[in-house]
Design an enzyme around this catalytic site. Sequence first.
Site, PDB file in Angstrom:
ATOM      1  N   GLU A 158      -1.362  -7.968  -3.390  1.00 52.75           N
ATOM      2  CA  GLU A 158      -1.907  -8.604  -2.308  1.00 52.75           C
ATOM      3  C   GLU A 158      -3.283  -9.295  -1.878  1.00 52.75           C
ATOM      4  O   GLU A 158      -4.191  -9.040  -1.234  1.00 52.75           O
ATOM      5  CB  GLU A 158      -1.718  -7.669  -1.131  1.00 52.75           C
ATOM      6  CG  GLU A 158      -0.355  -7.511  -0.731  1.00 52.75           C
ATOM      7  CD  GLU A 158       0.082  -6.334   0.333  1.00 52.75           C
ATOM      8  OE1 GLU A 158      -0.738  -6.207   1.038  1.00 52.75           O
ATOM      9  OE2 GLU A 158       1.326  -5.734   0.040  1.00 52.75           O
ATOM     10  N   GLU A 263       9.819  -4.943  -3.369  1.00 52.58           N
ATOM     11  CA  GLU A 263       9.952  -4.162  -2.000  1.00 52.58           C
ATOM     12  C   GLU A 263      10.881  -4.880  -1.131  1.00 52.58           C
ATOM     13  O   GLU A 263      10.523  -5.340   0.034  1.00 52.58           O
ATOM     14  CB  GLU A 263       8.486  -4.263  -1.491  1.00 52.58           C
ATOM     15  CG  GLU A 263       7.476  -3.793  -2.467  1.00 52.58           C
ATOM     16  CD  GLU A 263       5.983  -3.708  -1.688  1.00 52.58           C
ATOM     17  OE1 GLU A 263       6.033  -3.769  -0.298  1.00 52.58           O
ATOM     18  OE2 GLU A 263       5.070  -3.416  -2.274  1.00 52.58           O
TER      19      GLU A 263
HETATM   20  O1  9MR Z   1       5.870   1.448   3.187  1.00 48.47           O
HETATM   21  C1  9MR Z   1       4.626   2.008   2.966  1.00 48.47           C
HETATM   22  C2  9MR Z   1       3.949   2.685   4.480  1.00 48.47           C
HETATM   23  O2  9MR Z   1       4.664   3.903   4.466  1.00 48.47           O
HETATM   24  C3  9MR Z   1       2.353   2.836   4.517  1.00 48.47           C
HETATM   25  O3  9MR Z   1       2.071   3.400   5.723  1.00 48.47           O
HETATM   26  C4  9MR Z   1       1.856   1.343   4.070  1.00 48.47           C
HETATM   27  C5  9MR Z   1       0.304   1.780   3.910  1.00 48.47           C
HETATM   28  O4  9MR Z   1      -0.115   2.492   2.972  1.00 48.47           O
HETATM   29  O5  9MR Z   1       2.264   0.894   3.015  1.00 48.47           O
HETATM   30  C6  9MR Z   1       3.779   0.629   3.082  1.00 48.47           C
HETATM   31  O6  9MR Z   1       4.060  -0.047   1.913  1.00 48.47           O
HETATM   32  C7  9MR Z   1       3.475  -1.303   1.571  1.00 48.47           C
HETATM   33  C8  9MR Z   1       3.092  -1.297   0.054  1.00 48.47           C
HETATM   34  O7  9MR Z   1       2.539  -0.374  -0.307  1.00 48.47           O
HETATM   35  C9  9MR Z   1       2.533  -2.738  -0.181  1.00 48.47           C
HETATM   36  N1  9MR Z   1       3.321  -3.977   0.532  1.00 48.47           N
HETATM   37  C10 9MR Z   1       3.750  -3.847   1.747  1.00 48.47           C
HETATM   38  C11 9MR Z   1       4.291  -2.486   2.138  1.00 48.47           C
HETATM   39  C12 9MR Z   1       4.593  -2.209   3.566  1.00 48.47           C
HETATM   40  O8  9MR Z   1       3.669  -2.498   4.392  1.00 48.47           O
END
Ligand code: 9MR
Length: 379
Positions: A158, A263
């Site tokens: 990102e 994802e």
């Molecule tokens: O699914 C993840 C959630 O449990 C966490 O709280 C969050 C912050 O660390 O991250 C979520 O996963 C993200 C991923 O790491 C990067 N792309 C977006 C995902 C959804 O927010």
Amino acid sequence: MKAIPFCALLLSSLLTSGLYAQEQNSSLQQAYSKHFMIGTALSAGQIQGKEPGTLELVKQQFNAVTAENVMKWEIIEPVEGQFNFAAADAMIAYAEANNIKVIGHVLLWHEQTPDWVFLDDKGQTASKELVLSRLKNHINAVMGRYKGRIHGWDAVNEALNEDGTLRQSKWYKALGEDYIATVFELAHQADPKAQLYYNDFNLFKPEKRGGVLKLVAALKAKNVPIYGIGEQGHYSLDYPKLQDVEDSIVAFKNTGLKVVITELDISALPFPEPEKIGADISLNMKLKQEFNPYADGLPKAVSDQLTQKYLHLFELFLRHSDAVERVTLWGVNDNQTWRNNWPMKGRTDYPLLFDRKNQPKEVVQQLIQLAQSADKTKK
Ligand code: 9MR
């Protein structure tokens, strides 16, 4: 004009007739084995076996796992030089025992990185040299520990704004715009066999996709070892348009890189502010029940829409399986999904392939049948 492939025809017959798979015994990962890997993210609790049946289900249905959170910087190195490897070790041991590929997530992200990374011992902004040495130590420690055992890493996550420009993150400010190339170089040195991906959301948007293409061109011009582009795939019933997803896959494929869908989830709920769609976790709205319409269950008509969206997307991925090497769902079941808590906490969403009791949704058998039919045209 493009010929209509057989699997597209099959898809339309599936959608109109509601036909089910004859080969009920197959699993997703078996069915897609000639096309691409089918992965899932695992939460800390799931890795620890706290959710009944989940680890059993994952080894039947999936052949790749990504740590949803436990390999992020703030969890794996919360204090400088102090590493929490226990959860990642457990996930990798489980994967290896079950012939499942491991995806590392994530080396560098502007979120979930502790403040100390960017501060010196006086609490002032750290110098470029200090931040760089910490980045190097982190990559060497984490990738070094698992060298040769991780199939691929989301190396940088990102780094782009929605308009395709580089995000002015703490990383950018500390290291300058070359930092992305630096991460790929360091990662490749630490584990030369690991595939390295640039991973982001909303890449179906033409402007953001353009930013990725520009980034990839710059990296390739310098021979930076990037293997693929991770399209996250946090979607909804209403967006994106399939054509936009296809255009991004084709554009990425034309760079010569591979594409991984990293994802995938499809929210069944209305999104409060459509211009903020995506996965920006800093968004935190107040819960409003009008945006939580299915707390007591998903109406059949909506569940049918979800089925169709999944089938259309997989038909598209199958059509581009020369470039698409993996499709990873961002979670196993609707009980454990970040979608229940974003962009507002406490909603009841239905974005995944297995329900809150780990039971397959109707779409699972249809996805299996779609792959089996595509096999016949591939022989
Ligand atoms: O699914 C993840 C959630 O449990 C966490 O709280 C969050 C912050 O660390 O991250 C979520 O996963 C993200 C991923 O790491 C990067 N792309 C977006 C995902 C959804 O927010």
